[in-house]
Motif scaffolding. Structure first.
Motif, PDB file in Angstrom:
ATOM      1  N   TYR A  57       9.257  13.917  -5.818  1.00  0.00           N
ATOM      2  CA  TYR A  57       9.563  14.901  -6.843  1.00  0.00           C
ATOM      3  C   TYR A  57      10.602  14.340  -7.817  1.00  0.00           C
ATOM      4  N   GLY A  58      10.130  13.577  -8.788  1.00  0.00           N
ATOM      5  CA  GLY A  58      11.017  13.023  -9.786  1.00  0.00           C
ATOM      6  C   GLY A  58      11.108  11.509  -9.691  1.00  0.00           C
ATOM      7  N   LEU A  59      11.490  10.900 -10.817  1.00  0.00           N
ATOM      8  CA  LEU A  59      11.535   9.443 -10.904  1.00  0.00           C
ATOM      9  C   LEU A  59      12.578   8.850  -9.968  1.00  0.00           C
ATOM     10  N   MET A  60      13.763   9.434  -9.918  1.00  0.00           N
ATOM     11  CA  MET A  60      14.815   8.889  -9.072  1.00  0.00           C
ATOM     12  C   MET A  60      14.426   8.961  -7.595  1.00  0.00           C
ATOM     13  N   HIS A  61      13.776  10.040  -7.205  1.00  0.00           N
ATOM     14  CA  HIS A  61      13.301  10.185  -5.824  1.00  0.00           C
ATOM     15  C   HIS A  61      12.328   9.051  -5.487  1.00  0.00           C
ATOM     16  N   LEU A  62      11.417   8.772  -6.413  1.00  0.00           N
ATOM     17  CA  LEU A  62      10.426   7.719  -6.202  1.00  0.00           C
ATOM     18  C   LEU A  62      11.081   6.343  -6.169  1.00  0.00           C
ATOM     19  N   LEU A 103       0.838  -1.211   0.000  1.00  0.00           N
ATOM     20  CA  LEU A 103       0.000   0.000   0.000  1.00  0.00           C
ATOM     21  C   LEU A 103       0.867   1.253   0.000  1.00  0.00           C
ATOM     22  N   LEU A 104       1.933   1.247   0.794  1.00  0.00           N
ATOM     23  CA  LEU A 104       2.828   2.404   0.841  1.00  0.00           C
ATOM     24  C   LEU A 104       3.471   2.655  -0.519  1.00  0.00           C
ATOM     25  N   LEU A 105       3.838   1.575  -1.211  1.00  0.00           N
ATOM     26  CA  LEU A 105       4.438   1.732  -2.532  1.00  0.00           C
ATOM     27  C   LEU A 105       3.430   2.306  -3.529  1.00  0.00           C
ATOM     28  N   VAL A 106       2.202   1.796  -3.488  1.00  0.00           N
ATOM     29  CA  VAL A 106       1.170   2.289  -4.406  1.00  0.00           C
ATOM     30  C   VAL A 106       0.865   3.758  -4.138  1.00  0.00           C
ATOM     31  N   LEU A 107       0.728   4.144  -2.872  1.00  0.00           N
ATOM     32  CA  LEU A 107       0.432   5.533  -2.534  1.00  0.00           C
ATOM     33  C   LEU A 107       1.587   6.455  -2.908  1.00  0.00           C
ATOM     34  N   SER A 108       2.811   5.952  -2.806  1.00  0.00           N
ATOM     35  CA  SER A 108       3.965   6.762  -3.219  1.00  0.00           C
ATOM     36  C   SER A 108       3.944   7.004  -4.723  1.00  0.00           C
ATOM     37  N   ILE A 109       3.575   5.978  -5.488  1.00  0.00           N
ATOM     38  CA  ILE A 109       3.470   6.136  -6.945  1.00  0.00           C
ATOM     39  C   ILE A 109       2.373   7.146  -7.287  1.00  0.00           C
ATOM     40  N   LEU A 110       1.230   7.047  -6.601  1.00  0.00           N
ATOM     41  CA  LEU A 110       0.137   8.000  -6.839  1.00  0.00           C
ATOM     42  C   LEU A 110       0.548   9.409  -6.437  1.00  0.00           C
ATOM     43  N   GLY A 111       1.291   9.534  -5.331  1.00  0.00           N
ATOM     44  CA  GLY A 111       1.765  10.847  -4.909  1.00  0.00           C
ATOM     45  C   GLY A 111       2.707  11.459  -5.918  1.00  0.00           C
ATOM     46  N   LEU A 119      12.468   1.513  -3.323  1.00  0.00           N
ATOM     47  CA  LEU A 119      13.327   0.357  -3.067  1.00  0.00           C
ATOM     48  C   LEU A 119      13.607   0.180  -1.578  1.00  0.00           C
ATOM     49  N   TRP A 120      13.879   1.285  -0.893  1.00  0.00           N
ATOM     50  CA  TRP A 120      14.176   1.175   0.547  1.00  0.00           C
ATOM     51  C   TRP A 120      12.919   0.883   1.356  1.00  0.00           C
ATOM     52  N   THR A 121      11.774   1.399   0.916  1.00  0.00           N
ATOM     53  CA  THR A 121      10.516   1.062   1.591  1.00  0.00           C
ATOM     54  C   THR A 121      10.269  -0.436   1.508  1.00  0.00           C
ATOM     55  N   TRP A 122      10.503  -1.009   0.327  1.00  0.00           N
ATOM     56  CA  TRP A 122      10.304  -2.445   0.150  1.00  0.00           C
ATOM     57  C   TRP A 122      11.325  -3.236   0.972  1.00  0.00           C
ATOM     58  N   GLU A 123      12.576  -2.840   0.924  1.00  0.00           N
ATOM     59  CA  GLU A 123      13.625  -3.610   1.576  1.00  0.00           C
ATOM     60  C   GLU A 123      13.516  -3.557   3.097  1.00  0.00           C
ATOM     61  N   LEU A 124      13.176  -2.406   3.661  1.00  0.00           N
ATOM     62  CA  LEU A 124      13.138  -2.264   5.119  1.00  0.00           C
ATOM     63  C   LEU A 124      11.731  -2.438   5.683  1.00  0.00           C
ATOM     64  N   GLY A 125      10.746  -1.838   5.035  1.00  0.00           N
ATOM     65  CA  GLY A 125       9.383  -1.913   5.554  1.00  0.00           C
ATOM     66  C   GLY A 125       8.851  -3.332   5.608  1.00  0.00           C
ATOM     67  N   ARG A 126       9.134  -4.126   4.585  1.00  0.00           N
ATOM     68  CA  ARG A 126       8.606  -5.495   4.564  1.00  0.00           C
ATOM     69  C   ARG A 126       9.202  -6.348   5.680  1.00  0.00           C
ATOM     70  N   GLY A 130      12.236  10.210   5.421  1.00  0.00           N
ATOM     71  CA  GLY A 130      12.226  10.280   6.880  1.00  0.00           C
ATOM     72  C   GLY A 130      11.724   8.989   7.493  1.00  0.00           C
ATOM     73  N   VAL A 131      10.666   8.421   6.909  1.00  0.00           N
ATOM     74  CA  VAL A 131      10.132   7.151   7.396  1.00  0.00           C
ATOM     75  C   VAL A 131      11.132   6.021   7.174  1.00  0.00           C
ATOM     76  N   ILE A 132      11.828   6.056   6.051  1.00  0.00           N
ATOM     77  CA  ILE A 132      12.821   5.019   5.754  1.00  0.00           C
ATOM     78  C   ILE A 132      13.935   5.029   6.791  1.00  0.00           C
ATOM     79  N   TYR A 133      14.386   6.220   7.180  1.00  0.00           N
ATOM     80  CA  TYR A 133      15.413   6.281   8.221  1.00  0.00           C
ATOM     81  C   TYR A 133      14.854   5.829   9.567  1.00  0.00           C
ATOM     82  N   ALA A 134      13.562   6.029   9.778  1.00  0.00           N
ATOM     83  CA  ALA A 134      12.937   5.490  10.990  1.00  0.00           C
ATOM     84  C   ALA A 134      12.958   3.965  10.947  1.00  0.00           C
ATOM     85  N   TYR A 135      12.641   3.380   9.784  1.00  0.00           N
ATOM     86  CA  TYR A 135      12.737   1.925   9.632  1.00  0.00           C
ATOM     87  C   TYR A 135      14.148   1.443   9.966  1.00  0.00           C
TER      88      TYR A 135
END
Length: 278
Positions: free
Chosen positions: A142-147, A88-96, A152-159, A199-204
């Motif tokens: 803001y931009g493809l590289m940012h996303l 869900l976080l990945l999908v919402l990030s893409i929509l954002g 990638l880090w959301t998937w690697e750490l959040g999961r 910021g959330v990724i560094y929290a992870y």
């Protein structure tokens, strides 16, 4: 399934043990992790019982054979386990990111500040009653590289957190750390737009490192290179090198605030477990 009961090589046949546990009604899960098979159970007492049962089966005290023609026991891995909050976080990030690119009006609903159009451009204003804005900037990229980088880090750490401690834990942790990191950025650079999951990724990262330090588990075992790289990147950004290289400004306060939030939440969780005897 929060407790590791057993770890064996990939070529070890766990089907007899799995059938024995199923026959005795013992909830368990078998996953592949870092090149080994891991048996997960719900509590420490069950983990000890599984270890004892395995030893008795290995010694021949208990015998259960599995015919080659029998269907193998399904062994879900962390990579294939359904992880709804991470996805869900990945999908919402893409929509954002899409809103940032294609819809200024849509993006303006998720920014911390309200965006008010004026003749010469726009001005930002606070929206004290719109509390969702404390969190929703995490989805703006803001931009493809940012996303891609944050995805990638959301998937690697959040999961890892969702797999080990459950979807609700990851959801609550993401919201709390997202709010904390966003407010840290607002405090440090008031009146500026910002966004992203960094910021959330560094929290992870902080959460996983602290848990792994005091309650080691395969799910939270990160290669040292990843930790060193992310902390080095935090230092590089805070030192201003990214702006010198023309990469733009970075939400450094959100990164540091997220890291602090992750460490604090991990220590709080460990303290609760100690108090409750879990």
């Amino acid at each position: 399934m929060n407790y590791e009961a057993l770890r064996v090589p990939l070529d070890y046949d766990l089907r007899p043990l799995a059938m024995m546990l199923a026959g005795r009604g013992v909830p368990h899960q078998i996953s592949e992790l870092q090149g080994e098979q891991v048996v997960w159970v719900t509590d420490e007492t069950t983990a000890q019982a599984v270890q004892s049962l395995h030893q008795r089966m290995a010694s021949g005290e208990i015998e259960l054979t599995v015919e080659p023609s029998e269907a193998p026991v399904r062994q879900p891995s962390r990579a294939t386990t359904f992880l709804p909050v991470t996805l869900l976080l990945l999908v919402l990030s893409i929509l954002g990111a899409a809103l940032v690119t294609f819809s200024t009006e849509g993006m303006a609903l998720l920014t911390y500040y309200q965006i008010n159009a004026v003749e010469d451009g726009y001005v930002l204003s606070s929206a004290p009653d719109q509390y969702w804005r404390w969190f929703t900037p995490v989805f703006l990229h803001y931009g493809l590289m940012h996303l891609v980088f944050n995805g990638l880090w959301t998937w690697e750490l959040g999961r890892r957190i969702e797999f080990k401690q459950g979807s609700m834990t990851l959801l609550i942790f993401t919201v709390v750390s997202g709010v904390f990191s966003n407010l840290a950025q607002v405090w440090y650079t008031p009146g500026q737009l910002f966004g992203g999951m960094s910021g959330v990724i560094y929290a992870y990262l902080g959460y996983i490192v602290v848990w792994q330090r005091f309650r080691p588990t395969p799910a939270f075992s990160l290669p040292k290179g990843i930790v060193v790289f992310m902390l080095a990147w935090l230092f590089i950004c805070m030192a201003g090198f990214t702006e010198m290289l023309g990469l733009g400004s970075i939400a450094n306060a959100a990164h540091l605030g997220g890291l602090i939030a992750g460490v604090v939440l991990a220590l709080s969780g460990l303290a609760v477990q100690r108090l409750t005897g879990r």
